[in-house]
Design an enzyme around this catalytic site. Structure first.
Site, PDB file in Angstrom:
ATOM      1  CB  CYS A   1      12.777   8.440   9.025  1.00  0.00           C
ATOM      2  SG  CYS A   1      13.797   7.501   7.890  1.00  0.00           S
TER       3      CYS A   1
ATOM      4  CD  GLU B   1       9.584  12.036  12.938  1.00  0.00           C
ATOM      5  OE1 GLU B   1       8.431  11.613  13.022  1.00  0.00           O
ATOM      6  OE2 GLU B   1      10.449  11.522  12.204  1.00  0.00           O
TER       7      GLU B   1
ATOM      8  CE  LYS C   1      -2.226   3.151   2.814  1.00  0.00           C
ATOM      9  NZ  LYS C   1      -2.260   4.142   1.775  1.00  0.00           N
TER      10      LYS C   1
ATOM     11  CD  GLU D   1      12.793   0.033   9.678  1.00  0.00           C
ATOM     12  OE1 GLU D   1      13.239   0.970  10.380  1.00  0.00           O
ATOM     13  OE2 GLU D   1      13.399  -1.030   9.504  1.00  0.00           O
TER      14      GLU D   1
HETATM   15  N1  LIG Z   1      12.139   4.587  10.204  1.00  0.00           N
HETATM   16  C1  LIG Z   1      12.067   4.699   8.892  1.00  0.00           C
HETATM   17  O1  LIG Z   1      12.684   3.970   8.135  1.00  0.00           O
HETATM   18  C2  LIG Z   1      11.191   5.758   8.295  1.00  0.00           C
HETATM   19  C3  LIG Z   1      11.334   6.087   6.948  1.00  0.00           C
HETATM   20  C4  LIG Z   1      10.514   7.066   6.404  1.00  0.00           C
HETATM   21  C5  LIG Z   1       9.556   7.706   7.192  1.00  0.00           C
HETATM   22  N2  LIG Z   1       9.437   7.364   8.495  1.00  0.00           N
HETATM   23  C6  LIG Z   1       8.468   8.065   9.347  1.00  0.00           C
HETATM   24  O2  LIG Z   1       7.223   8.211   8.671  1.00  0.00           O
HETATM   25  C7  LIG Z   1       6.548   9.358   9.172  1.00  0.00           C
HETATM   26  C8  LIG Z   1       5.998  10.187   8.023  1.00  0.00           C
HETATM   27  O3  LIG Z   1       5.143   9.423   7.240  1.00  0.00           O
HETATM   28  P1  LIG Z   1       3.550   9.576   7.244  1.00  0.00           P
HETATM   29  O4  LIG Z   1       3.165  10.888   7.766  1.00  0.00           O
HETATM   30  O5  LIG Z   1       3.096   9.177   5.883  1.00  0.00           O
HETATM   31  O6  LIG Z   1       3.152   8.431   8.276  1.00  0.00           O
HETATM   32  P2  LIG Z   1       1.728   7.788   8.508  1.00  0.00           P
HETATM   33  O7  LIG Z   1       0.671   8.806   8.577  1.00  0.00           O
HETATM   34  O8  LIG Z   1       1.893   6.856   9.655  1.00  0.00           O
HETATM   35  O9  LIG Z   1       1.440   6.966   7.150  1.00  0.00           O
HETATM   36  C9  LIG Z   1       2.297   5.974   6.675  1.00  0.00           C
HETATM   37  C10 LIG Z   1       1.509   4.966   5.865  1.00  0.00           C
HETATM   38  O10 LIG Z   1       0.568   4.327   6.732  1.00  0.00           O
HETATM   39  C11 LIG Z   1      -0.740   4.460   6.199  1.00  0.00           C
HETATM   40  N3  LIG Z   1      -1.698   4.499   7.299  1.00  0.00           N
HETATM   41  C12 LIG Z   1      -2.317   5.575   7.857  1.00  0.00           C
HETATM   42  N4  LIG Z   1      -3.161   5.177   8.834  1.00  0.00           N
HETATM   43  C13 LIG Z   1      -3.069   3.836   8.918  1.00  0.00           C
HETATM   44  C14 LIG Z   1      -3.704   2.846   9.737  1.00  0.00           C
HETATM   45  N5  LIG Z   1      -4.595   3.161  10.671  1.00  0.00           N
HETATM   46  N6  LIG Z   1      -3.349   1.549   9.560  1.00  0.00           N
HETATM   47  C15 LIG Z   1      -2.430   1.201   8.628  1.00  0.00           C
HETATM   48  N7  LIG Z   1      -1.825   2.097   7.791  1.00  0.00           N
HETATM   49  C16 LIG Z   1      -2.142   3.396   7.944  1.00  0.00           C
HETATM   50  C17 LIG Z   1      -0.678   5.726   5.358  1.00  0.00           C
HETATM   51  O11 LIG Z   1      -1.725   5.750   4.412  1.00  0.00           O
HETATM   52  P3  LIG Z   1      -2.319   7.146   3.835  1.00  0.00           P
HETATM   53  O12 LIG Z   1      -1.205   7.802   3.107  1.00  0.00           O
HETATM   54  O13 LIG Z   1      -3.419   6.691   2.951  1.00  0.00           O
HETATM   55  O14 LIG Z   1      -2.772   7.927   5.032  1.00  0.00           O
HETATM   56  C18 LIG Z   1       0.700   5.573   4.726  1.00  0.00           C
HETATM   57  O15 LIG Z   1       0.655   4.668   3.649  1.00  0.00           O
HETATM   58  C19 LIG Z   1       7.575  10.112   9.999  1.00  0.00           C
HETATM   59  O16 LIG Z   1       7.338   9.873  11.365  1.00  0.00           O
HETATM   60  C20 LIG Z   1       8.898   9.474   9.575  1.00  0.00           C
HETATM   61  O17 LIG Z   1       9.922   9.576  10.533  1.00  0.00           O
HETATM   62  C21 LIG Z   1      10.221   6.403   9.065  1.00  0.00           C
END
Ligand SMILES: NC(=O)c1ccc[n+]([C@@H]2O[C@H](COP(=O)([O-])OP(=O)(O)OC[C@H]3O[C@@H](n4cnc5c(N)ncnc54)[C@H](OP(=O)(O)O)[C@@H]3O)[C@@H](O)[C@H]2O)c1
Length: 476
Positions: free
Chosen positions: A278, A380, A169, A244
């Site tokens: 991240c 963050e 996804k 992650e």
């Molecule tokens: N540690 C690592 O390797 C790494 C790498 C990159 C980013 N990150 C972290 O990612 C974050 C930024 O990304 P983001 O804002 O896109 O994060 P997010 O809101 O958690 O979304 C990530 C993914 O999860 C989906 N999602 C949302 N709600 C969900 C639920 N209830 N159940 C399952 N999946 C769900 C989102 O779909 P939708 O887009 O449709 O909402 C998207 O595909 C930051 O905290 C960053 O540090 C971590």
């Protein structure tokens, strides 16, 4: 564009769609299906149907397909990078590097495919036991919008080379390049149903991936709060989970560091991808004896950065990816101002002018004299704001660096082996860089500790996370 199920473009069962906009201009780029739970179930059906044959091919055969796909991606880098910039916002040069990074990752996993094997274990009485590895089965992958292409590579490469099938996804604000890459993998020879991409809302599609008992493992990249919720959902089916999550990486600049390199490293580390990485440098600690000099040069370098549409020449920072991200950064900086949590030395507002009117732009921002309890150090901050804290020595720097719930990356900048070693030993994070920050080659395991996640991606070690180990004892 359509979803990608069983090797074919597929529309959502509901027929509903959502729009993907260019964050620099607000222009509509395309629409994609707003998938429903039944679309995930169809993707799981396709994965199950494909699994038998796919898992029975040799890992070398699977690797050959990844190699071919990597070459095709390299040949189409420019078009893919343009698409990525248009949906994600990052400067074209960063998008190009990310597409190349996807190809590198596939090549890495294709490369190890020929050497995936397990060994015999000597037992008593001149007998041997064996450990064999089996693919897990149907796996799930959920990725965010910040580096969607590289993260797709990190999940697709090991999952497929180990013989699993995958439902992926992508993020709703940047699904297009991932869909194109799935098409390229098919062109490279990936059998139908081995990789399925379902678009749609996280709380519908992502939730079903976490919940569906036929999916035996899920690898999630995103916010810590979403990851915790996902783990709870996945626990009902005792699914394997790799998380992650977020980070608040510290960077420590010692008084013996190459200050120019440490300025360049901080600027790249914080403002790459408009601060939405991240492992970005999210808190900088500098020794007081060099602080004035360092901060002066840092400010000058930040002031030289060019903000604009990622497709324009010489742009260093594109827009933020979406309205919510921009609003959050505006709110954070307003809080710093209102509560007097720091001194905004540069930036602190959206850039002005017609070129910026329709996009989610924010000026790179430098904050000094940061209060110990500031939001900048506690949460963050996923955008172009760099807080700098002056410390007296390495002990204080490490103590403050570790004073966070996160533990993704960290870096120490010094010429001293002793200090570098101390940083590597004592900084609480999944990765510590010395005299650099944010480089993540696929050869090394990557992941966080504390609230930054569970498990590792990349390196040979990730194969453990995509295979079941089975012990075998044969009585001759
Ligand atoms: N540690 C690592 O390797 C790494 C790498 C990159 C980013 N990150 C972290 O990612 C974050 C930024 O990304 P983001 O804002 O896109 O994060 P997010 O809101 O958690 O979304 C990530 C993914 O999860 C989906 N999602 C949302 N709600 C969900 C639920 N209830 N159940 C399952 N999946 C769900 C989102 O779909 P939708 O887009 O449709 O909402 C998207 O595909 C930051 O905290 C960053 O540090 C971590």
């Amino acid at each position: 564009m359509e979803m990608f199920i069983s090797g074919k473009a597929a529309q959502a069962g509901s027929g509903k769609r959502f729009e993907v906009h260019n964050p620099a201009t607000g222009d509509l780029i395309d629409t994609v299906p707003a998938g429903e739970i039944d679309d995930v179930r169809s993707a799981v059906d396709a994965c199950e149907e494909a699994f038998g044959k796919w898992s029975a091919t040799t890992s070398r055969e699977r690797g050959k397909i990844l190699f071919r796909a990597a070459q095709m991606v390299r040949d189409r880098t420019k078009d893919l990078a343009i698409l990525l910039t248009s949906e994600q916002g990052k400067p074209f040069k960063e998008a190009r590097d990310e597409v190349q990074g996807f190809a590198n990752t596939l090549e890495y996993f294709a490369g190890i495919s020929a050497s995936l094997r397990t060994g015999l274990v000597p037992l008593a009485h001149e007998r041997y036991g064996a450990v064999i590895r089996k693919p897990i089965g149907v796996c799930g992958a959920i990725i965010p919008w910040n580096v969607p292409v590289i993260l797709m590579g990190w999940k697709v490469g090991p999952a497929l080379v180990a013989g699993n099938t995958l439902v992926l996804k992508p993020a709703s604000s940047a699904p297009l390049t991932c869909l194109q890459l799935a098409g390229i993998l098919k062109e490279a020879g990936l059998p139908d149903g081995v990789l399925n991409v379902v678009t749609g809302r996280g709380d519908i599609i992502g939730d079903e991936i976490a919940r569906n008992p036929r999916i035996r493992k899920v690898s999630f990249t995103g916010k810590t709060s979403t990851g915790k919720h996902l783990m709870e959902t996945a626990s009902a089916s005792l699914k394997r989970v790799t998380l992650e999550l977020g980070g608040s990486d510290p960077m420590i600049v010692c008084d013996d560091a190459d200050l120019k390199a440490a300025v360049d490293g901080a600027v790249r580390g914080r403002f790459y991808n408009c601060g939405q990485t991240c492992t970005a440098v999210k808190r900088l600690f500098v020794f007081e004896s060099v602080a004035d000099d360092y901060i002066r040069h840092l400010q000058a370098k930040i002031a030289s950065l060019k903000v604009g549409n990622g497709m324009a020449d010489g742009v260093d920072l594109g827009p933020m990816n979406n309205r919510k991200q921009l609003d959050r950064i505006v709110e954070v900086v307003n809080t710093v101002r209102a509560k007097d949590e720091g001194k905004i030395l540069y930036g602190g507002a959206a850039p002005k002018g017609p070129a910026y009117d329709r996009g989610f732009f924010y000026t790179p921002t430098l904050v000094t004299d940061v209060a110990a309890d500031s939001v900048l150090l506690r949460e963050e901050i996923f955008g172009p704001v760099l807080p700098v804290v002056v410390v007296k020595d390495l002990d204080e720097a490490i103590e403050r660096a570790n004073d966070t719930v996160y533990g993704l990356g960290s870096s120490i900048w010094t010429k001293s082996i002793e200090r570098a070693t101390m940083g590597c030993e004592r900084l609480q994070s999944g990765i510590t860089w010395v005299n650099q920050h944010t480089k993540v080659p696929p050869d090394l395991p990557f992941g966080g500790i504390k609230d930054s996640g569970l498990g590792r991606e990349n390196g040979l070690e990730v194969i453990d996370q995509y295979t079941e180990m089975k012990s075998v004892l044969i009585n001759p």
